[in-house]
Design a protein around this motif. Structure first.
Motif, PDB file in Angstrom:
ATOM      1  N   PHE A  42      17.991  10.152  -4.094  1.00 49.59           N
ATOM      2  CA  PHE A  42      17.637  11.372  -3.378  1.00 49.59           C
ATOM      3  C   PHE A  42      18.229  12.585  -4.084  1.00 49.59           C
ATOM      4  N   ASP A  44      17.883  17.083  -3.646  1.00 51.60           N
ATOM      5  CA  ASP A  44      17.244  18.254  -3.042  1.00 51.60           C
ATOM      6  C   ASP A  44      16.192  18.849  -3.967  1.00 51.60           C
ATOM      7  N   THR A  47      12.588  17.839  -3.071  1.00 50.65           N
ATOM      8  CA  THR A  47      12.081  18.061  -1.718  1.00 50.65           C
ATOM      9  C   THR A  47      11.188  19.282  -1.645  1.00 50.65           C
ATOM     10  N   GLY A  51      12.435  19.503   3.810  1.00 46.91           N
ATOM     11  CA  GLY A  51      13.355  18.541   3.227  1.00 46.91           C
ATOM     12  C   GLY A  51      12.783  17.175   2.915  1.00 46.91           C
ATOM     13  N   THR A  52      11.462  17.041   2.954  1.00 44.97           N
ATOM     14  CA  THR A  52      10.860  15.748   2.626  1.00 44.97           C
ATOM     15  C   THR A  52      10.653  15.627   1.120  1.00 44.97           C
ATOM     16  N   VAL A  53      10.764  14.407   0.625  1.00 44.74           N
ATOM     17  CA  VAL A  53      10.548  14.151  -0.805  1.00 44.74           C
ATOM     18  C   VAL A  53       9.065  14.399  -1.103  1.00 44.74           C
ATOM     19  N   CYS A  54       8.799  15.164  -2.155  1.00 43.43           N
ATOM     20  CA  CYS A  54       7.429  15.554  -2.473  1.00 43.43           C
ATOM     21  C   CYS A  54       6.602  14.365  -2.964  1.00 43.43           C
ATOM     22  N   ALA A  92       7.003  10.403   6.360  1.00 37.61           N
ATOM     23  CA  ALA A  92       7.768  11.270   5.460  1.00 37.61           C
ATOM     24  C   ALA A  92       9.103  10.611   5.113  1.00 37.61           C
ATOM     25  N   SER A  94      12.985  11.465   3.658  1.00 40.13           N
ATOM     26  CA  SER A  94      13.921  12.560   3.414  1.00 40.13           C
ATOM     27  C   SER A  94      15.352  12.067   3.566  1.00 40.13           C
ATOM     28  N   GLY A  95      16.239  12.683   2.795  1.00 39.95           N
ATOM     29  CA  GLY A  95      17.664  12.481   2.963  1.00 39.95           C
ATOM     30  C   GLY A  95      18.249  11.185   2.443  1.00 39.95           C
TER      31      GLY A  95
END
Length: 141
Positions: A42, A44, A47, A51-54, A92, A94-95
């Motif tokens: 992960f 940033d 994102t 904050g979601t991974v593209c 989604a 994220s994180g």
């Protein structure tokens, strides 16, 4: 029983992929004859809004996992190219790191077919499913 050694994996990571793919800092956890597991740490930087991974990073992860999978089926890298990649985003991410598990469906002389399931580290359920087809290119003699 093909697969790839750690030395083969390292060589592929340093010599085959574009610099921006290398910048993803993918960690190849295992490559067997019919399965490959690759981790996207992960960041940033990967994102988008919320904050979601593209999706672009996730699709690159899946595509790269397939290269390792097909290579593992042969026991070595062979020239190949993506023919199709159908991506279904179901949830989604994220994180957390993203884990890609690529599974070989069929390997022929000129074509390979596989599925890649992406999930958040620690989750069992897939968040993304990618169906991929690769053409195996003739080797230069």
């Amino acid at each position: 029983m093909p697969g790839l050694s750690r030395d083969q994996i390292t060589e592929m990571q340093h010599s085959l992929f574009a610099p921006w793919v290398q910048d993803l800092a993918l960690v190849v956890e295992s490559v067997e004859a019919d399965r490959a597991v690759v981790r996207l740490p992960f960041s940033d930087r990967l994102t988008r809004i919320g904050g979601t991974v593209c999706g672009q990073a996730l699709m690159a992860l899946a595509d790269t996992a397939m290269v390792f999978l097909v290579s593992g089926a042969f026991g070595e890298f062979r020239p190949m190219t993506t023919v199709s990649q159908t991506t279904n985003f179901m949830k989604a991410l994220s994180g957390r790191d993203v884990i890609a598990e690529a599974r070989l469906l069929r390997l022929g002389r000129t074509m390979a077919f596989g599925d890649v399931f992406l999930r958040a580290d620690g989750d069992e359920a897939p968040a993304v499913h990618v169906a991929s087809t690769y053409a195996i290119l003739p080797q230069k003699g």
